[in-house]
Write a protein that holds these residues in place. Structure first.
Motif, short mmCIF file in Angstrom:
data_model
loop_
_atom_site.label_atom_id
_atom_site.label_comp_id
_atom_site.label_asym_id
_atom_site.label_seq_id
_atom_site.Cartn_x
_atom_site.Cartn_y
_atom_site.Cartn_z
N ALA A 80 1.00 -1.21 -0.09
CA ALA A 80 0.06 0.11 -0.19
C ALA A 80 0.75 1.16 -0.19
N GLY A 81 0.16 2.30 -0.54
CA GLY A 81 0.97 3.66 -0.37
C GLY A 81 0.18 4.30 0.67
N GLY A 82 0.61 5.66 0.60
CA GLY A 82 -0.08 6.64 1.75
C GLY A 82 1.22 6.38 2.87
N SER A 83 0.72 6.80 4.12
CA SER A 83 1.53 6.89 5.47
C SER A 83 1.31 5.92 6.35
N THR A 84 0.35 5.27 6.35
CA THR A 84 0.18 4.34 7.43
C THR A 84 0.86 3.22 7.27
N PRO A 85 1.26 2.53 6.13
CA PRO A 85 1.88 1.16 6.06
C PRO A 85 3.55 1.69 6.29
N THR A 137 0.80 -1.36 -5.39
CA THR A 137 -0.53 -1.60 -5.59
C THR A 137 -1.25 -0.12 -6.43
N ASP A 138 -0.70 0.80 -6.01
CA ASP A 138 -0.97 2.01 -6.79
C ASP A 138 0.07 2.98 -6.85
N GLY A 139 0.13 3.97 -7.78
CA GLY A 139 0.87 5.04 -7.64
C GLY A 139 0.28 6.47 -7.99
N ARG A 140 1.16 7.56 -7.83
CA ARG A 140 0.61 9.03 -8.24
C ARG A 140 1.41 9.25 -9.58
N TRP A 141 0.57 10.08 -10.51
CA TRP A 141 1.37 10.28 -11.70
C TRP A 141 2.52 11.45 -11.50
N ALA A 164 5.55 10.35 -4.24
CA ALA A 164 5.45 9.01 -4.96
C ALA A 164 5.34 7.86 -3.84
N ASN A 165 4.32 7.14 -4.03
CA ASN A 165 4.29 6.08 -3.08
C ASN A 165 5.59 5.03 -3.18
N GLN A 166 6.12 4.79 -4.19
CA GLN A 166 7.25 4.16 -4.66
C GLN A 166 8.64 4.75 -3.76
N LEU A 186 -3.28 -3.04 1.91
CA LEU A 186 -3.94 -1.87 1.60
C LEU A 186 -4.15 -1.11 2.36
N GLY A 187 -4.48 0.33 2.11
CA GLY A 187 -4.79 1.18 3.09
C GLY A 187 -6.34 1.72 2.87
N ILE A 188 -6.70 2.69 3.37
CA ILE A 188 -8.20 3.25 3.28
C ILE A 188 -8.32 4.95 3.58
N GLY A 189 -8.83 5.72 2.55
CA GLY A 189 -8.83 6.77 2.85
C GLY A 189 -10.11 7.21 3.65
N GLY A 228 -13.51 6.23 1.76
CA GLY A 228 -13.52 4.79 1.46
C GLY A 228 -12.68 4.32 0.19
N HIS A 229 -11.75 5.15 -0.25
CA HIS A 229 -10.95 4.71 -1.36
C HIS A 229 -9.76 3.84 -0.90
N THR A 230 -9.32 3.09 -1.90
CA THR A 230 -8.32 2.22 -1.64
C THR A 230 -7.59 2.03 -2.58
N ALA A 231 -6.03 1.57 -2.56
CA ALA A 231 -5.17 1.80 -3.72
C ALA A 231 -5.63 3.16 -4.40
N SER A 232 -5.71 3.21 -5.87
CA SER A 232 -6.35 4.58 -6.16
C SER A 232 -7.61 4.31 -6.85
N TRP A 243 -4.28 12.40 -11.93
CA TRP A 243 -4.15 11.09 -12.64
C TRP A 243 -3.28 10.19 -11.72
N ARG A 244 -4.11 8.87 -11.45
CA ARG A 244 -3.28 8.01 -10.55
C ARG A 244 -3.17 6.74 -11.45
N LEU A 245 -2.34 5.74 -10.93
CA LEU A 245 -2.30 4.36 -11.58
C LEU A 245 -2.60 3.49 -10.29
N ALA A 277 -9.16 9.30 12.73
CA ALA A 277 -10.01 9.95 11.56
C ALA A 277 -10.67 8.75 10.61
N LYS A 278 -10.14 7.70 10.76
CA LYS A 278 -10.42 6.56 9.99
C LYS A 278 -11.58 5.91 10.60
N ALA A 279 -12.05 6.28 11.88
CA ALA A 279 -12.95 5.21 12.51
C ALA A 279 -14.48 5.63 11.88
C1 6PG Z 1 -2.40 6.67 -1.70
C2 6PG Z 1 -2.79 5.16 -1.32
C3 6PG Z 1 -3.86 5.37 -0.65
C4 6PG Z 1 -3.78 5.17 0.96
C5 6PG Z 1 -5.00 5.92 1.37
C6 6PG Z 1 -4.71 6.21 3.03
O1 6PG Z 1 -1.75 6.54 -3.13
O2 6PG Z 1 -2.24 7.61 -1.24
O3 6PG Z 1 -2.49 4.22 -2.21
O4 6PG Z 1 -4.91 4.20 -1.14
O5 6PG Z 1 -3.82 4.04 1.35
O6 6PG Z 1 -4.99 7.16 1.02
O7 6PG Z 1 -3.71 6.93 3.31
P1 6PG Z 1 -3.00 7.25 4.79
O8 6PG Z 1 -2.32 5.77 5.01
O9 6PG Z 1 -1.96 8.22 4.29
O10 6PG Z 1 -4.10 7.49 5.62
#
Ligand code: 6PG
Length: 222
Positions: A35-40, A62-66, A74-76, A126-129, A132-136, A162-164, A185-187
């Protein structure tokens, strides 16, 4: 909705790392979707601090920012800093320096899809926004309707970017999907999904199980 609740983000990272280490040890190597984002990040850092044989494991984004691969968004970049650099684990991520976002997604599909379809043991994190989004796979975005095991480009109207992303069908090739969710914040979104909300994260499936690994703050609405 199968969930495990642990005390705090550190406990989530340790529990997730224990799961992944156990999968690698018992399977001699796995395909590991990240997963990307900050949680993982804390899970990746926890894994990097352990003595794990990564030689037969392949990790993939599993996903990326363009954005360029070395861009702070960049998640990567986060994955390379927290896990790939310290462990030298084999890592696949879309090349965001080539042509168009569509070309990048298509090129990455050619690399990851054969592995996803042939892997004897595949785990996806995976993470979740809050929406409710996940990946992109964002609410209302075109990729929600894309079928097929593939990696696609996806325009996210709300963000104007754009996302991938892996499609739902590509994520579903995993034997186990683990959502890593921490913080108050995710509760609300966690509680909404438990109550049946129709958001992208609720549509993620796996061959064996989808597990929600929550800290107490994220689980406080359950
Ligand atoms: C991204 C992630 C996205 C992420 C959620 C949660 O590119 O942002 O792939 O799906 O998992 O947005 O992000 P946080 O972990 O930063 O709350």
């Amino acid at each position: 909705m199968e969930y495990i609740v642990v005390r705090d983000p550190t406990a989530v990272a340790r529990y997730a790392a224990d799961m992944i280490e156990g999968e690698i040890t018992s399977n001699g190597g796995i395909l590991l979707g990240l997963a990307g984002g900050s949680t993982p990040r804390s899970t990746y850092e926890e894994l990097a601090g352990r003595s794990i044989d990564w030689s037969d494991t392949t990790a993939w984004m599993t996903d990326g920012r363009w954005v360029p691969p070395d861009h702070d968004d960049a998640n990567q970049k986060m994955v390379r800093e927290s896990l790939v650099g310290p462990t030298d684990v084999s890592f696949l991520a879309p090349d965001t320096t080539i042509g168009s976002v569509r070309e990048s997604a298509d090129a990455f599909s050619e690399r990851i899809v054969p592995l996803a379809l042939s892997s004897s043991r595949s785990i996806v994190l995976l993470g979740i926004g809050a929406d409710g989004h996940t990946a992109s796979l964002f609410p209302g975005s075109p990729a929600l309707a894309y079928d097929g095991v593939r990696y696609v480009d996806n325009y996210v109207e709300r963000l104007g970017v754009w996302r991938l992303t892996a499609t739902f069908d590509l994520l579903a090739t995993a034997h186990v999907v683990v959502f890593l969710v921490t913080g108050s914040a995710k509760a609300p979104i966690v509680a909404s999904i438990a109550a049946g909300a129709d958001v992208p994260s609720a549509h993620v499936t796996a061959r064996e199980r989808v597990l929600w690994l929550l800290d107490e703050a994220a689980a406080s609405g359950l």
